[in-house]
Write a protein that holds these residues in place. Structure first.
Motif, short mmCIF file in Angstrom:
data_model
loop_
_atom_site.label_atom_id
_atom_site.label_comp_id
_atom_site.label_asym_id
_atom_site.label_seq_id
_atom_site.Cartn_x
_atom_site.Cartn_y
_atom_site.Cartn_z
N SER A 123 -21.53 -19.12 7.03
CA SER A 123 -22.50 -18.12 6.57
C SER A 123 -22.84 -18.27 5.10
O SER A 123 -23.82 -17.70 4.63
N MET A 124 -22.05 -19.06 4.38
CA MET A 124 -22.23 -19.20 2.93
C MET A 124 -22.80 -20.55 2.53
O MET A 124 -23.52 -20.66 1.54
N GLN A 162 -25.30 -24.17 -1.30
CA GLN A 162 -24.94 -22.75 -1.31
C GLN A 162 -26.17 -21.94 -0.91
O GLN A 162 -27.20 -21.99 -1.58
N LYS A 163 -26.08 -21.22 0.19
CA LYS A 163 -27.25 -20.55 0.74
C LYS A 163 -27.84 -19.52 -0.21
O LYS A 163 -29.06 -19.37 -0.31
N PHE A 169 -23.89 -29.19 -3.98
CA PHE A 169 -22.68 -29.71 -4.61
C PHE A 169 -21.96 -30.65 -3.64
O PHE A 169 -22.06 -30.51 -2.41
N LEU A 170 -21.24 -31.59 -4.20
CA LEU A 170 -20.40 -32.50 -3.45
C LEU A 170 -18.97 -31.97 -3.45
O LEU A 170 -18.50 -31.43 -4.45
N PHE A 171 -18.29 -32.12 -2.33
CA PHE A 171 -16.90 -31.69 -2.22
C PHE A 171 -16.10 -32.87 -1.67
O PHE A 171 -16.35 -33.33 -0.56
N PHE A 172 -15.14 -33.36 -2.47
CA PHE A 172 -14.24 -34.43 -2.07
C PHE A 172 -12.84 -33.86 -1.86
O PHE A 172 -12.40 -32.99 -2.61
N THR A 298 -11.63 -18.93 -8.12
CA THR A 298 -12.97 -18.34 -8.05
C THR A 298 -13.89 -19.20 -8.87
O THR A 298 -13.70 -19.35 -10.09
N ILE A 299 -14.90 -19.77 -8.21
CA ILE A 299 -15.84 -20.69 -8.84
C ILE A 299 -17.17 -19.96 -9.05
O ILE A 299 -17.67 -19.27 -8.15
N ASP A 300 -17.74 -20.13 -10.21
CA ASP A 300 -19.06 -19.56 -10.51
C ASP A 300 -20.02 -20.69 -10.84
O ASP A 300 -19.88 -21.35 -11.88
N MET A 301 -20.97 -20.94 -9.93
CA MET A 301 -22.01 -21.93 -10.19
C MET A 301 -23.20 -21.18 -10.76
O MET A 301 -24.04 -20.66 -10.04
#
Length: 302
Positions: A123-124, A162-163, A169-172, A298-301
């Motif tokens: 959902s995110m 991110q909806k 973003f890339l996630f490894f 907690t990440i803030d883009m």
């Protein structure tokens, strides 16, 4: 007696406002009181199991509900899991987390076996692309060890959007070798090279994993030539114990000071920040869900 509500407040992860706005999605808390740019990112080595473990408290049937509980209690949105046996543990995770999507491949020939899988809240986030590569001289050589490594090692990745914001973003997610000193550095160099090659202008990157070494090790210093280490850039002090490998020890003995699991992110503080970071040492029925503690940030883009 300290409650779960108290522990969450003590960790500094949740505000009173966001606590009051918590809602339940399939029984897993989804926090709605934070800005749309924020989400919770975790790294968790869940201890591989091929169905042979019989020690009370450590069987997969006992541990899986506890892994779900800790993920739900702390509202994980996207997770890098390590030591997931594709043929035995992955189906259980998918059933336990129906609101999440999964990507990844195992490290053995045929992309089977143990792997570092990624779980994300559907959902995110939108999944735009995904893939995997081996950490070795031949990144396409499934099941092959690289350099002086004891085991084959794999890195799984996804390109997400991110909806709420439209940000990509890339996630490894990976698990470095536990024995090969040369291999660990070379494995990290390969991950960095792939991240550089795959990143487009303005596309952020995250890396999670069990790196099997402390922050002073060469592999971590190599990672920090390209990524920020969340331990060092979190805006509030890290919470929790000084170990992420617990070796099943409630009272730390051999595992004392073994902080070997990590979250890395693009060195772009103008675009992304770590608001807080915690090592979670929750026990259920007197047992830990794994021989590692999860990390959650907690990440803030922005």
């Amino acid at each position: 007696m300290e409650t779960k509500h108290d522990r969450l407040l003590g960790l500094g992860i949740l505000t009173v406002a966001s606590l009051s706005l918590a809602v339940s999605v399939f029984g897993c808390k989804l926090w709605t009181g934070t800005p749309a740019t924020e989400f919770r990112l975790a790294s968790y080595n869940i201890k591989q199991d091929d169905g042979q473990e019989t020690t009370p408290g450590r069987t997969w049937a006992e541990r899986l509900p506890k892994i779900r509980q800790i993920a739900c209690d702390y509202s994980f949105d996207i997770v890098g899991f390590q030591e997931v046996v594709r043929e035995y543990q992955l189906d259980g995770l998918k059933k336990a987390f129906p609101e999440f999507g999964f990507i990844g491949s195992g490290r053995d020939a045929g992309q089977k076996g143990e792997g570092a899988f990624i779980m994300y809240r559907k959902s995110m986030f939108d999944l735009l692309k995904d893939g995997a590569f081996m950490l070795g001289e031949d990144p396409d050589g499934w099941g092959r060890k690289g350099w002086d490594a004891m085991c084959p090692r794999v890195c799984n990745w996804g390109l997400f959007r991110q909806k709420a914001t439209g940000r990509k973003f890339l996630f490894f997610n990976t698990h470095l070798d536990h024995m090969g000193k040369v291999a660990r550095v070379k494995e990290m160099e390969l991950v960095i090279a792939r991240a550089k090659a795959m990143s487009e202008e303005g596309t952020l990157a995250f890396l999670t994993g069990d790196m099997n070494v402390p922050v002073t090790a060469a592999a971590i210093k190599t990672a920090e030539t390209y990524f920020d280490n969340a331990f060092k850039v979190t805006q509030t002090p890290r919470r929790g114990p000084d170990r992420s490998w617990n070796n099943w020890e409630v009272e730390a003995k051999r595992s004392r000071g073994a902080l070997i699991d990590y979250i890395f992110l693009s060195r772009r503080p103008d675009l992304v920040q770590v608001k807080d970071l915690a090592v979670l040492d929750d026990r259920y029925d007197g047992f830990y869900p794994s021989d590692h503690f999860p990390l959650v940030a907690t990440i803030d883009m922005k």
